[in-house]
Motif scaffolding. Sequence first.
Motif, PDB file in Angstrom:
ATOM      1  N   THR A 142       0.827  -1.211   0.000  1.00 61.11           N
ATOM      2  CA  THR A 142       0.000   0.000   0.000  1.00 61.11           C
ATOM      3  C   THR A 142       0.861   1.262   0.000  1.00 61.11           C
ATOM      4  O   THR A 142       0.664   2.145  -0.856  1.00 61.11           O
ATOM      5  CB  THR A 142      -0.977  -0.003   1.182  1.00 61.11           C
ATOM      6  N   PRO A 143       1.843   1.411   0.902  1.00 55.47           N
ATOM      7  CA  PRO A 143       2.714   2.589   0.831  1.00 55.47           C
ATOM      8  C   PRO A 143       3.489   2.691  -0.474  1.00 55.47           C
ATOM      9  O   PRO A 143       3.652   3.785  -1.021  1.00 55.47           O
ATOM     10  CB  PRO A 143       3.659   2.394   2.024  1.00 55.47           C
ATOM     11  N   VAL A 171       0.815   0.075   6.983  1.00 57.89           N
ATOM     12  CA  VAL A 171       0.744   1.326   6.221  1.00 57.89           C
ATOM     13  C   VAL A 171       1.559   2.441   6.872  1.00 57.89           C
ATOM     14  O   VAL A 171       2.502   2.967   6.276  1.00 57.89           O
ATOM     15  CB  VAL A 171      -0.723   1.793   6.030  1.00 57.89           C
ATOM     16  N   MET A 175       5.036   3.848   5.359  1.00 51.92           N
ATOM     17  CA  MET A 175       4.737   5.074   4.616  1.00 51.92           C
ATOM     18  C   MET A 175       5.632   6.208   5.079  1.00 51.92           C
ATOM     19  O   MET A 175       6.190   6.955   4.263  1.00 51.92           O
ATOM     20  CB  MET A 175       3.261   5.446   4.837  1.00 51.92           C
ATOM     21  N   ALA A 208      -4.552   6.890   7.568  1.00 50.88           N
ATOM     22  CA  ALA A 208      -4.781   5.433   7.555  1.00 50.88           C
ATOM     23  C   ALA A 208      -5.225   4.987   8.940  1.00 50.88           C
ATOM     24  O   ALA A 208      -4.572   4.188   9.597  1.00 50.88           O
ATOM     25  CB  ALA A 208      -3.509   4.708   7.133  1.00 50.88           C
ATOM     26  N   VAL A 229      -6.310   6.458   2.920  1.00 49.68           N
ATOM     27  CA  VAL A 229      -6.148   5.000   2.903  1.00 49.68           C
ATOM     28  C   VAL A 229      -7.316   4.310   3.596  1.00 49.68           C
ATOM     29  O   VAL A 229      -7.508   3.107   3.476  1.00 49.68           O
ATOM     30  CB  VAL A 229      -4.816   4.595   3.581  1.00 49.68           C
ATOM     31  N   THR A 266      -3.083  -1.159  -4.323  1.00 44.64           N
ATOM     32  CA  THR A 266      -2.467  -2.149  -3.441  1.00 44.64           C
ATOM     33  C   THR A 266      -2.286  -3.484  -4.161  1.00 44.64           C
ATOM     34  O   THR A 266      -1.196  -4.063  -4.162  1.00 44.64           O
ATOM     35  CB  THR A 266      -3.300  -2.334  -2.162  1.00 44.64           C
TER      36      THR A 266
END
Length: 284
Positions: A142-143, A171, A175, A208, A229, A266
């Motif tokens: 995701t990041p 995340v 991130m 997030a 997110v 993702t």
Amino acid sequence: MATIIDGKLLAKKLNEDTKTNVNKMKKQGVIPCLAVIIVGNDQASKRYVRSKHKKAEQLGIKSIVKELPEETTETELLKVLNEYNHNNDINAILIQSPLPKHINEKYIMGQINPKKDVDGFQIINSGKLFLNEAENYPVACTPKGIMKMLNEYNIELVGKKAVVIGRSTIVGRPMAALLINAGAEVSVINHYANVSDYTKNADIIVSATGKLHTVTKNDVKQGATIIDVGQNLDETGKLVGDVDYQEVYEIAGYITPVPGGVGPMTISTLMTQTVELTKWSDSL
């Protein structure tokens, strides 16, 4: 009004690139292979695994899904994982979270072969990320997908003030590390903080938390980049993010919608990283 960062469109572009790369690899006799292990009966996890399996097959990636019952012991899970770790035909391994409570998830994730750790959660790969090592290694999907979005829209990071709301290992923490490595000045908070104290002067906000209205228009300066997110259901049952989208959209410079923003990135990044792990291995 903000420019909408179109995660669907970018994910489609990444998937097309991935499919092209897979076809090239197949001509060299190599088929990237992703193995997913899921333990238990969590329905959300099962849906997510099915979507990964379907996308992998669409892109020409070999997909193995190993479903284990809820009562699977840690020893039994480790046996399957060890087999995959030493199987040269498997390039990428993912253990679907959450695991049943009787299994030590942190320990299990640490046993994944770092060279096959497609989720980027293994402690060695996490360490390389925080040390900003120059070599090839996987990063949390995701990041990593968010960084691709920022790059695609030419959003400057060097010297910019960034706030990450949420401190998860999936995340928030990776991130923050990616943003630091890219030259941003980063603050990491949770939703219990007075969010506005940190975000009001931020150039980039990544939320997030999984909490409705974590970020409102009063928390955002004109022209800021907003990455949402969160995945929540509002009072009508509609899927929404952490950000009060309609109000923030009016003052932000860039914003990701929910759905259609970070989410599609993702899985597409997971597929891209499966191909990368294959390239980085001895397969080619």
